[in-house]
Design an enzyme around this catalytic site. Structure first.
Site, PDB file in Angstrom:
ATOM      1  CD  GLU A   1     -26.592  -9.624  21.049  1.00  0.00           C
ATOM      2  OE1 GLU A   1     -26.254  -8.577  21.636  1.00  0.00           O
ATOM      3  OE2 GLU A   1     -25.785 -10.487  20.654  1.00  0.00           O
TER       4      GLU A   1
ATOM      5  CB  CYS B   1      -7.935   0.209   1.453  1.00  0.00           C
ATOM      6  SG  CYS B   1      -7.773  -0.837   2.932  1.00  0.00           S
TER       7      CYS B   1
ATOM      8  CD  GLN C   1     -17.311 -12.743  12.663  1.00  0.00           C
ATOM      9  OE1 GLN C   1     -16.144 -12.346  12.663  1.00  0.00           O
ATOM     10  NE2 GLN C   1     -17.977 -12.985  13.788  1.00  0.00           N
TER      11      GLN C   1
ATOM     12  CB  CYS D   1      -2.252  -2.794   6.661  1.00  0.00           C
ATOM     13  SG  CYS D   1      -3.976  -3.012   6.240  1.00  0.00           S
TER      14      CYS D   1
ATOM     15  CB  CYS E   1      -0.909  -0.003   1.225  1.00  0.00           C
ATOM     16  SG  CYS E   1      -2.025   1.411   1.322  1.00  0.00           S
TER      17      CYS E   1
ATOM     18  CB  CYS F   1     -12.613 -10.141  18.218  1.00  0.00           C
ATOM     19  SG  CYS F   1     -13.431  -9.110  19.459  1.00  0.00           S
TER      20      CYS F   1
ATOM     21  CB  CYS G   1      -2.580   4.014   6.761  1.00  0.00           C
ATOM     22  SG  CYS G   1      -4.190   3.276   7.146  1.00  0.00           S
TER      23      CYS G   1
END
Length: 422
Positions: free
Chosen positions: A304, A153, A257, A78, A69, A378, A75
């Site tokens: 939930e 991106c 996701q 990444c 990139c 996560c 940025c």
């Protein structure tokens, strides 16, 4: 100790920083990797070592590659683009192992990582700011609120990146000088769901611009949100997610996701772990990412705390064909976790909490005696903490699958399979 030093990088830290040593003290240097010799400037001294900026790579590692990139280094995302594929895959697995070791898991089976490819991210949140020179739109700089004006991106789906420039043109006449906005985009099965947050009430001209933009770029749904008020500006098609054949209407900017590939890997691991068992409790179920695939073979309780996602799941369950019984339950699992007694009727429990983990709920699961538990997380650190609670409560951690949906970053999801010890 010197402010600027030369360091040989020998390993990687938990956030992907290169780690070396200077006078016996650990040194953490971003944008470096094992095999590099670097010049680094000390920024901060902490209990665990020196945190530095990279000044210069004196001798690069032989496996270092050119970043993909043009915004790399500025940025905030990444940051590991200079890793080769093999180095990166090893790092992803090691990232999981590091978190597990911190909680006493030294010999867990960590499976081969499932890593999403380039150009696969299907949801993004872009920052925008109206300046004298026009609208700046993109991602925040590393450790800063300043916005990188992104024109590409490499990890994001092209259907989304092609809208970066048109969005600048759209927001220019709408935003006032120095006004900030956030643009949420999700690529669904029926098209792009877009929500724009900004501190401004729309006038007629704004609405016309937004509506024309939605028509020109085939946006499925475009909402504007101002101080919590959600304004459905253009609903051309209902945004829909497809979960095992169930079509679930996506509430604006709701969580899904990050990649199709990641969702497939996570779902396959969850379904496989529950195979052959009876009733399943799917806790922190969201809009039903795991509920519907599980309901092909199991009766599922879907619990939930957030109302909008659960309403979307319930509506889809009412009309979906080919599924066993789905029982939606609105419950704040942080304040009122399902108790051990309530969980005893289930053969398996699946839970996928936010980054903070689910310590209260996990404590109840550990006491329940449920034969199989599948933890999706996560956050490798809170995953490992919750795993320790389960193991101390009588479970065995059989395997951990790392799932990387955020290519070239330290963000990682894990799927852990636990079996009750006899």
């Amino acid at each position: 100790m010197a402010d600027i030093m030369e360091v040989d990088i020998t390993s990687l830290g938990a956030q992907g920083d290169g780690v070396g040593e200077y006078d016996g003290t650990p040194v953490f240097v971003p944008f470096s990797m094992p095999g590099d010799r670097v010049r680094a400037k000390v920024l901060e001294t902490r209990r665990n070592g020196l945190y530095c900026d990279l000044v210069e790579i004196l001798t690069p590692s032989r496996v270092r590659q050119e970043p993909a990139c043009v915004h790399f280094g500025a940025c905030g995302g990444c940051q590991l683009q200079f890793f080769g594929d093999d180095t990166y895959e090893n790092w992803v697995r090691e990232r999981a192992l590091m978190a597990l070791r911190q909680h006493g898991f030294d010999d867990v089976l960590v499976l081969e990582p499932a890593i999403s490819p380039k150009s696969s991210r299907r949801r993004v949140a872009l920052k925008a700011l109206k300046t004298a020179a026009g609208v700046v739109l993109g991602f925040n700089e590393r450790q800063s609120h300043r916005i990188i004006n992104a024109d590409m991106c490499p990890v994001t789906r092209v259907e989304l990146t092609t809208l970066f420039t048109p969005l600048r043109d759209l927001l220019g006449p709408i935003l006032s000088q120095r006004m900030a906005a956030t643009v949420h985009m999700t690529l669904t099965a029926s098209g792009i769901d877009m929500l724009i947050e900004a501190p401004k009430a729309l006038d007629l001209a704004d609405r016309e611009r937004l509506s024309d933009f939605a028509n020109e770029h085939d946006i499925a749904a475009l909402h504007w949100q101002e101080q919590g008020f959600l304004d459905p500006v253009a609903i051309r098609r209902e945004p829909v997610m497809n979960f095992a054949g169930a079509r679930v209407l996506l509430p604006p900017a709701s969580f899904v996701q990050a990649t199709d590939e990641g969702e497939l890997a996570l779902t396959a691991a969850v379904v496989d772990a529950c195979k052959g068992l009876g009733r399943v409790a799917d806790l922190f179920c969201g809009i039903g990412t795991f509920t519907f695939p599980l309901a092909r073979e199991h009766q599922v309780l879907a619990a939930e705390g957030a109302k909008r996602p659960l309403d979307a799941l319930s509506a889809a369950a009412n009309i979906a064909d080919g599924f066993k019984q789905i029982i939606p339950r609105h419950r704040d699992l942080f304040r009122r976790p399902l108790t051990a007694d309530e969980l005893k009727i289930f053969d398996a429990v699946v839970f996928d909490p936010p980054r903070a983990g689910a310590s209260a709920q996990v404590a109840e699961i550990a006491k329940s005696g449920v034969s199989r538990v599948v933890a999706v997380s996560c956050n490798p650190n809170t995953f490992s903490r919750d795993a320790r609670t389960l193991v101390d409560g009588g479970y065995m951690l059989e395997s951990v699958l790392p799932v990387d949906q955020f290519l070239w970053s330290p963000h990682l999801e894990l799927v852990g399979v636990f079996t009750r010890r006899l």
